[in-house]
Each structure stands twice: as structure tokens, then as C-alpha cells.
Write a protein that holds these residues in place. Sequence first.
Motif, mmCIF file in Angstrom:
data_model
loop_
_atom_site.group_PDB
_atom_site.id
_atom_site.type_symbol
_atom_site.label_atom_id
_atom_site.label_comp_id
_atom_site.label_asym_id
_atom_site.label_seq_id
_atom_site.Cartn_x
_atom_site.Cartn_y
_atom_site.Cartn_z
ATOM 1 N N GLN A 1 64.421 -7.390 50.753
ATOM 2 C CA GLN A 1 63.867 -8.264 51.804
ATOM 3 C C GLN A 1 62.434 -7.625 52.347
ATOM 4 N N GLU A 2 62.528 -6.428 52.686
ATOM 5 C CA GLU A 2 61.239 -5.790 53.454
ATOM 6 C C GLU A 2 60.001 -6.163 52.490
ATOM 7 N N ALA A 3 60.433 -5.933 51.103
ATOM 8 C CA ALA A 3 59.200 -5.988 50.244
ATOM 9 C C ALA A 3 58.790 -7.571 49.984
ATOM 10 N N VAL A 4 59.875 -8.526 50.241
ATOM 11 C CA VAL A 4 59.250 -9.664 50.198
ATOM 12 C C VAL A 4 58.609 -10.170 51.467
ATOM 13 N N GLY B 1 68.502 -2.796 58.724
ATOM 14 C CA GLY B 1 67.851 -3.727 58.801
ATOM 15 C C GLY B 1 68.023 -4.558 60.088
ATOM 16 N N GLY B 2 68.944 -4.634 60.933
ATOM 17 C CA GLY B 2 69.106 -5.307 62.014
ATOM 18 C C GLY B 2 69.934 -6.521 61.703
ATOM 19 N N ALA C 1 77.400 -10.408 50.717
ATOM 20 C CA ALA C 1 77.535 -10.251 52.409
ATOM 21 C C ALA C 1 76.486 -9.697 53.064
ATOM 22 N N ALA C 2 75.622 -8.751 52.367
ATOM 23 C CA ALA C 2 74.488 -8.182 53.184
ATOM 24 C C ALA C 2 73.431 -9.067 53.528
ATOM 25 N N ALA C 3 73.202 -9.958 52.474
ATOM 26 C CA ALA C 3 72.294 -10.950 52.533
ATOM 27 C C ALA C 3 72.404 -12.095 53.866
ATOM 28 N N PHE C 4 73.617 -12.318 53.945
ATOM 29 C CA PHE C 4 73.958 -13.194 54.720
ATOM 30 C C PHE C 4 74.685 -12.688 56.089
ATOM 31 N N ASP C 5 74.820 -11.473 56.117
ATOM 32 C CA ASP C 5 75.628 -10.799 57.285
ATOM 33 C C ASP C 5 76.944 -11.323 57.386
#
Length: 330
Positions: free
Chosen positions: A40-43, A214-215, A170-174
Motif C-alpha cells: 500500500q505504501e509503495a503504491v 498502517g493505521g 482481512a488486512a486490506a479491508f480492515d
Amino acid sequence: MRRLLAPFRLRALVRRSEIAYTVIAAVIGIVAGGAVVLMQEAVTFMAVLIFDSAGEVSGAESVSPLRALSGPLAGGILLGASYLIGQRWFRRVADPIEANAVTGGKIAVPGSLFISGQTMVSSGFGASVGMEAAYTQAASALASWGGQKLRLRREDLRQLVAAGAGGAIAAAFDAPLTGAFYAFELVLASYTVAALLPVLAAAISATAVTRLVGGHHGLDLYFAGQIPAPSFIPIAVLAVISAVVGILIMRAVSATENTFRKSVLPGWSQPVVGGLCVGLLALATPRVLSSGHGAMDVVFGSNLTLGALVLLFVLKALASVISIGAGFRG
């Protein structure tokens, strides 16, 4: 040369102890969450460089016409070149769903990382695709690698791959339950009591990593208990309509892929043409670029007219159909 394997005692412990196996799944979830945050940070960094955007480009107030047009075009050129490289260095790589169904959970790590890189380029340069494929591919491949080093049994390896993929979603959509259902419904294609603990452990640990590192980045939606009972009927109708629209879009993607496949264009040039088309659509609105998560925040926070919403939906759907049909990864 002898293969590098985990120590014998560790392999034996994981194979005979459900608790140890669940701990390994939780570790896989931590790795999956970390991978999601890094990608996510890279994009986001690519969006800053290419589109001069503070976050995801689809959420930007405006993008200069030159950047909006040249970003997807440049991404198409890079992706086309990557296909030429991939044909030589990487064989066909199975996704976690195919791997669990055909190869017993064995996934090649180098090829998976290459595919994830292609997806990052696609989304980072503005193609209308999501990053979820990259998340699940990288996480499940690392889970498969770890399971093979532990010499897990076939079914245990399949469950660990599902746990890795579920943790990534799960991580992508919290949303831990979303990741768990993804693992059961799509990757394992069944509900088993034996897989319950490892899949949940991976989903929860992956979500914890993204929240700590990532918050919180998920959408704030209503809790079901706050919705009046009469509202459930229109919600159910909306769900059916959404499913039908989703099917139509998927069929449009298949038709676009067939059109490109039957054309005289060489395979490497098809993402270039697709990138040019997406860039032209982005001249109308930057909301069509990238995955669209940023655009969702903007749309939910503004009072757009029905006509503006319909136009945005049509343009976004068209951009996604062209992007995937032309060969962008996502």
C-alpha cells in the motif's frame, strides 16, 4: 544441494500440535499484514511521483491532464515489457485458489512476487484495478513456502495457504471476518472445523498489524443494529442488483479479453492500448484511476447528483473493463 528445511523438532511439533500449527498461522497473518502495508505504501508513493497526489490518485481533487493521460500509458508500456520478461523467466504461476485445488497448496514464490509487482505497477500507474490480487498472491505464496519448509501434510498446507490469503484480505479491508470468509469460500471451497482456528488467527493477526503499523484505513459503515428493520428489504434488493451488475461487468471483461486476443495487436502492446484508453477516460475525471478506494471516500463524503453518480459509475466500470481486458494485473 540439500533443500533448506525447518529444524526437525519444529516440523514435528507443528505436525502433531494444533496449538503450534495455529501459532504458525498467526505468524503467517503477521507477515501478510506487513506485506499489505508495504505494498500500500509503495503504491501511494508511486501516486505521489506520477500524479502528484497526496494519497490514492482516485481521491485527488484534480490531476493535471498530462499526468492523467501519461500515467496509465506509461504503466501499460512497463507492463507490456514485463510480459516479455515473464515469458522467459517465469512459468505460469497458480493463484491461491487454483493452487489449493490442483497442486495441494504449492505456489512458486518468485513468480508470485513478480505477479504482485505487476499488480503494483498496474494500480500505481493508474490502471483501474485493485491490489487485492497482489496481496493474496504474495501472502499465500509465502505461506506455501513456509508450509513446504515445515513439510506439512497436503491438507495442512492447503489450510495454511488459505490462512495467508484470508489474512491478506482481512488486512486490506480492515475486516477479519471478511478475510476468514474469503479463505473458506474461495480458497478452501469448504468449511472445516480443523481450519477454523488457523484461518481466524491469521485474519486477526493480519488486521492487528495493519491497525498498529498502517493505521485504520477501512470504511466507516453502520453497525447492523443501527439500521431500522424496514431498511433491510431495500438493502436485499440492492444486493441482488449489485450481484447482477457485477456479473455483467465480469462478462464485459471476458468479452474485452477475447476482443484483444483476436486482434492483430501483439500481446505486449495490448496494455499500452488499454493504458491510453484509461488515460483518455481520466481526462474526464481522476476518479476512474487506480483501485478507487480514494474515490469511495470522496463520493460518500459529498452530495453528488444522481446523474453525476451514474456517469461516474459508468466511467469507472468502463475503465476497469478496459484495464483488465487489456492485460493489466489486478
